[in-house]
Design a protein around this motif. Structure first.
Motif, short mmCIF file in Angstrom:
data_model
loop_
_atom_site.label_atom_id
_atom_site.label_comp_id
_atom_site.label_asym_id
_atom_site.label_seq_id
_atom_site.Cartn_x
_atom_site.Cartn_y
_atom_site.Cartn_z
N VAL A 377 0.86 -1.19 0.00
CA VAL A 377 0.00 0.00 0.00
C VAL A 377 0.89 1.24 0.00
O VAL A 377 1.92 1.27 0.68
CB VAL A 377 -0.93 0.01 1.23
N GLY A 378 0.48 2.24 -0.76
CA GLY A 378 1.24 3.49 -0.77
C GLY A 378 0.77 4.38 -1.89
O GLY A 378 -0.05 3.99 -2.73
N GLU A 379 1.30 5.60 -1.91
CA GLU A 379 0.92 6.54 -2.94
C GLU A 379 1.51 6.14 -4.29
O GLU A 379 2.44 5.34 -4.37
CB GLU A 379 1.40 7.95 -2.57
N SER A 380 0.94 6.69 -5.38
CA SER A 380 1.48 6.44 -6.72
C SER A 380 2.94 6.87 -6.75
O SER A 380 3.30 7.93 -6.23
CB SER A 380 0.69 7.22 -7.77
N GLY A 381 3.77 6.04 -7.37
CA GLY A 381 5.19 6.34 -7.43
C GLY A 381 5.95 5.91 -6.20
O GLY A 381 7.14 6.17 -6.08
N ASP A 506 -1.50 -7.55 -9.34
CA ASP A 506 -1.16 -6.14 -9.52
C ASP A 506 -2.38 -5.39 -10.03
O ASP A 506 -2.65 -5.33 -11.22
CB ASP A 506 0.00 -6.02 -10.51
N GLU A 507 -3.16 -4.84 -9.08
CA GLU A 507 -4.37 -4.09 -9.43
C GLU A 507 -5.31 -4.94 -10.29
O GLU A 507 -5.88 -4.46 -11.27
CB GLU A 507 -4.01 -2.80 -10.18
N ARG A 531 -1.30 -20.47 -1.57
CA ARG A 531 -0.15 -19.84 -2.24
C ARG A 531 0.34 -18.63 -1.46
O ARG A 531 -0.42 -17.99 -0.74
CB ARG A 531 -0.54 -19.40 -3.66
N THR A 532 1.60 -18.32 -1.65
CA THR A 532 2.15 -17.07 -1.12
C THR A 532 1.73 -15.96 -2.06
O THR A 532 2.05 -16.00 -3.26
CB THR A 532 3.68 -17.15 -1.05
N SER A 533 1.00 -14.97 -1.54
CA SER A 533 0.39 -13.96 -2.41
C SER A 533 0.87 -12.56 -2.07
O SER A 533 0.92 -12.17 -0.90
CB SER A 533 -1.14 -14.02 -2.31
N VAL A 534 1.20 -11.82 -3.13
CA VAL A 534 1.55 -10.40 -3.01
C VAL A 534 0.48 -9.62 -3.75
O VAL A 534 0.23 -9.86 -4.94
CB VAL A 534 2.93 -10.12 -3.63
N ILE A 535 -0.17 -8.68 -3.06
CA ILE A 535 -1.33 -8.00 -3.61
C ILE A 535 -1.07 -6.50 -3.64
O ILE A 535 -0.68 -5.90 -2.63
CB ILE A 535 -2.59 -8.28 -2.76
N ILE A 536 -1.28 -5.91 -4.80
CA ILE A 536 -1.23 -4.46 -4.94
C ILE A 536 -2.64 -4.01 -5.29
O ILE A 536 -3.20 -4.44 -6.30
CB ILE A 536 -0.25 -4.02 -6.03
N ALA A 537 -3.21 -3.16 -4.47
CA ALA A 537 -4.58 -2.68 -4.73
C ALA A 537 -4.83 -1.43 -3.92
O ALA A 537 -4.25 -1.23 -2.85
CB ALA A 537 -5.59 -3.76 -4.36
N HIS A 538 -5.71 -0.57 -4.46
CA HIS A 538 -6.07 0.62 -3.67
C HIS A 538 -7.48 0.52 -3.12
O HIS A 538 -7.93 1.39 -2.39
CB HIS A 538 -5.90 1.89 -4.52
N ARG A 539 -8.20 -0.55 -3.50
CA ARG A 539 -9.51 -0.77 -2.90
C ARG A 539 -9.32 -1.54 -1.60
O ARG A 539 -8.79 -2.65 -1.58
CB ARG A 539 -10.40 -1.57 -3.85
N LEU A 540 -9.77 -0.95 -0.53
CA LEU A 540 -9.54 -1.57 0.78
C LEU A 540 -10.26 -2.92 0.90
O LEU A 540 -9.81 -3.80 1.63
CB LEU A 540 -10.01 -0.63 1.89
N PHE A 593 -3.51 7.36 -4.10
CA PHE A 593 -3.10 6.01 -3.75
C PHE A 593 -3.34 5.03 -4.90
O PHE A 593 -3.15 3.85 -4.74
CB PHE A 593 -3.86 5.53 -2.50
N ASP A 594 -3.78 5.56 -6.05
CA ASP A 594 -3.93 4.69 -7.21
C ASP A 594 -2.56 4.19 -7.60
O ASP A 594 -1.66 4.96 -7.84
CB ASP A 594 -4.54 5.48 -8.36
#
Length: 597
Positions: A377-381, A506-507, A531-540, A593-594
């Protein structure tokens, strides 16, 4: 010419074609040289018969038969050589194209960050086509002629050394004048190629994103830009052609003067009685045989210049530094064994920046356990997508380490590393072809039952069967015939069939409507299981059920903790929660945060 020799040397498996062409060229030259000698004998026989000293009609007819045999032999052998030259050129084009594509597939991601897709394609078409066309022309036409030339010079020297000397003057003179032309010509050709490659690159981009072009009414601007580049090639061609043909006129004019001297010498020596009429005819034919390759030099040099310019572009790509060499490493079932107490994914003081730019992420450290679900989670960039790219080994770190299953990815073959990671991107990135082909992309040998099972788990089977062709439905370029939700469910099914132990989302649902998101999310929940999962999303709603959250700020780890812990910490995640439940004005801030880092 060195680059053309390099190409021939690089394709050693074609050596039998090279030898076949050489043998056919030698035989073609030999049969070509028989014709002047037979005509010489026939001429002398006719003259002798008219004077009452010849063997008569029977001898002349046998000479005609000999001429027919020589011509037929020349026809058959030259066509066999032409066939070998055509097949050699086709195989050469195939090998060069395969090696070019193979090279492109091994180049690091940074190469594609700056290269235009259309330019890469244009270079393939132009460079390899021009090179193989020259090779084909040289093997089918010029090489046999050059052998004929050498033999003609030797035979001519037997009758008159002066004629051979004058013929020998032709070629150094021609090549010297060509050398004067070449340097400037190649500079102009390089400029033309640059314009064509840029125009081709933009052309591919525009066609690939034609909806955007039409939506913003930019057809005229794109056409004008495209036309400007090709119009520039017209001006360059005028200068190039004017210079080339003025020099070619000088070259050929010099040759015409030399051949005038040769013909004059032959005629005078015949009148003086040094040559018989038959010998005169023989020498004239030999001179004409020598003249053909000389006159062809203009065309040959022109095609050679283009081939040399094209081959330089080819070798420029082939010289690019590719991804690290694959290192042998023991694997179990196609995957690494996870050592006890080792995290599945670990970043250790990882620092990275693009090319010579500033660091995008620096001193990033965290670990993800096997089977754990972790959200970035974090801001764009902020560096979230960059971390995913580093996990896939698409870029090399400036310092630090990324480890998967207890092993540094620097010491892990790229095929093994990426084979251990399944990815579902925001853009489904489907290929033209059928639904079946797209689902089985990572597992081409999958059975129909396996493909259908993956589609069912991804909530895709029902809509697929709604098509007349079912799983054999063609979806168009990038899946344009499917809706966004349908494409994402195909992408989820593709990741399911890959069955990798690590999953990156990724989104994956950010661009979908609520109904489509719900259907895709159900498929993702099944996909993440075990599975081991890495998730990038801005929807809580997407990240509410994760085990831990890693928040990133300005390329550094800000906080790590469970959703409950970070909700009370006052950090980035807590701010997200507050903004989402706050006023309309506050919710607008959520756009920051997109995540398209």
């Amino acid at each position: 010419m060195r680059s053309l020799v390099q190409i021939l040397a690089a394709v050693k498996e074609l050596r039998w074609y090279y030898w076949g062409i050489i043998i056919c060229s030698l035989l073609t030259a030999a049969t070509s040289l028989l014709t002047p000698f037979i005509i010489k004998e026939a001429t002398d026989e006719v003259v002798a018969s008219l004077q009452g000293r010849g063997g008569g009609i029977s001898v002349v007819l046998w000479l005609a038969v000999a001429l027919l045999i020589a011509d037929l032999s020349n026809t058959i052998i030259s066509n066999v050589g032409g066939y070998l030259g055509d097949v050699m050129a086709a195989r050469l084009r195939t090998r060069l194209s395969q090696r070019y594509f193979h090279k492109l597939l091994t180049l690091p991601q940074r190469y594609y960050d700056t290269a235009l897709t259309g330019t890469v394609i244009s270079r393939l078409n132009r460079s390899i086509t021009e090179t193989t066309q020259f090779m084909q022309s040289a093997s089918n036409n010029f090489f046999p002629m050059m052998l004929t030339l050498v033999a003609s010079l030797a035979i001519t020297a037997w009758y008159s050394p002066w004629i051979s000397v004058m013929l020998l003057v032709v070629f150094p003179t021609y090549m010297w004048l060509t050398t004067l032309t070449s340097k400037r010509w190649q500079k102009l050709e390089a400029k033309k190629n640059s314009h064509v490659d840029i125009a081709g690159g933009r052309f591919a981009e525009v066609i690939g994103q034609i909806r955007v072009v039409k939506s913003f009414v930019q057809e005229k601007r794109e056409l004008a830009s495209f036309s400007d580049h090709y119009d520039a090639t017209i001006g360059l061609t005028r200068s190039q052609s004017r210079y080339w043909h003025s020099m070619d006129a000088a070259r050929r004019g010099a040759m015409n003067l030399i051949f005038f001297g040769i013909h004059a010498l032959i005629f005078v020596r015949t009148v003086q009685g040094a040559f018989t009429v038959g010998v005169m005819v023989l020498l004239i034919q030999l001179v004409n045989l020598a003249k053909q390759p000389a006159m062809m030099m203009s065309y040959l040099v022109d095609t050679a210049q283009r081939a040399i310019a094209g081959s330089r572009d080819y070798f420029e790509v082939m010289a690019e530094e590719q991804e690290r060499d694959e290192l042998a490493d023991p694997v179990v079932g196609g995957r690494r064994e996870l050592a006890p107490d080792e995290p599945m994914i670990e970043f250790r003081d990882a620092t990275f920046g693009y090319e010579d730019g500033v660091d995008v992420v620096h001193d990033v450290s965290f670990a993800i356990r096997q089977g754990e679900r972790v959200a970035f989670v974090g801001e764009s960039g902020g560096g979230k997508t960059t971390l995913v790219s580093l996990l896939l080994g698409l870029y090399q770190l400036r310092s630090g380490q990324v480890r998967v299953a207890g092993h540094s990815i620097d010491q892990t073959p790229a095929e093994l590393l990426r084979g251990s990671v399944g990815v579902v991107f925001q853009d489904a990135s489907l290929f033209s072809g059928s639904i079946r082909e797209n689902i089985s992309y990572a597992h081409p040998g999958a059975s129909d039952a396996e493909i259908e099972q993956a589609a069912r788990e991804a909530n895709a089977h029902d809509f697929i069967m709604g098509f007349e062709q079912g799983y054999d439905t063609l979806i168009g370029e990038r899946g344009l015939k499917l809706s966004g939700g349908q494409k994402q469910r195909i992408a989820v099914a593709r990741a399911m069939l890959k069955d990798a132990p690590i999953l990156v989302l990724d989104e994956a649902t950010s661009a979908l409507d609520s109904k489509s998101e719900r259907l895709v999310q159900q498929g993702l929940d099944r996909l993440m299981k075990g599975r081991t999962s890495v998730i990038i999303a801005h929807r809580l709603s997407t990240i509410a059920s994760v085990d831990r959250i890693v928040t990133l700020k300005d390329g550094q780890v800000d906080e790590i903790g469970t959703p409950e812990e970070l909700a009370r910490s006052g950090g980035i995640y807590a701010e997200l929660l507050a903004l989402q439940s706050g006023s309309k004005q506050d919710r607008k801030k959520l756009k920051n945060f997109d995540i398209t880092a």
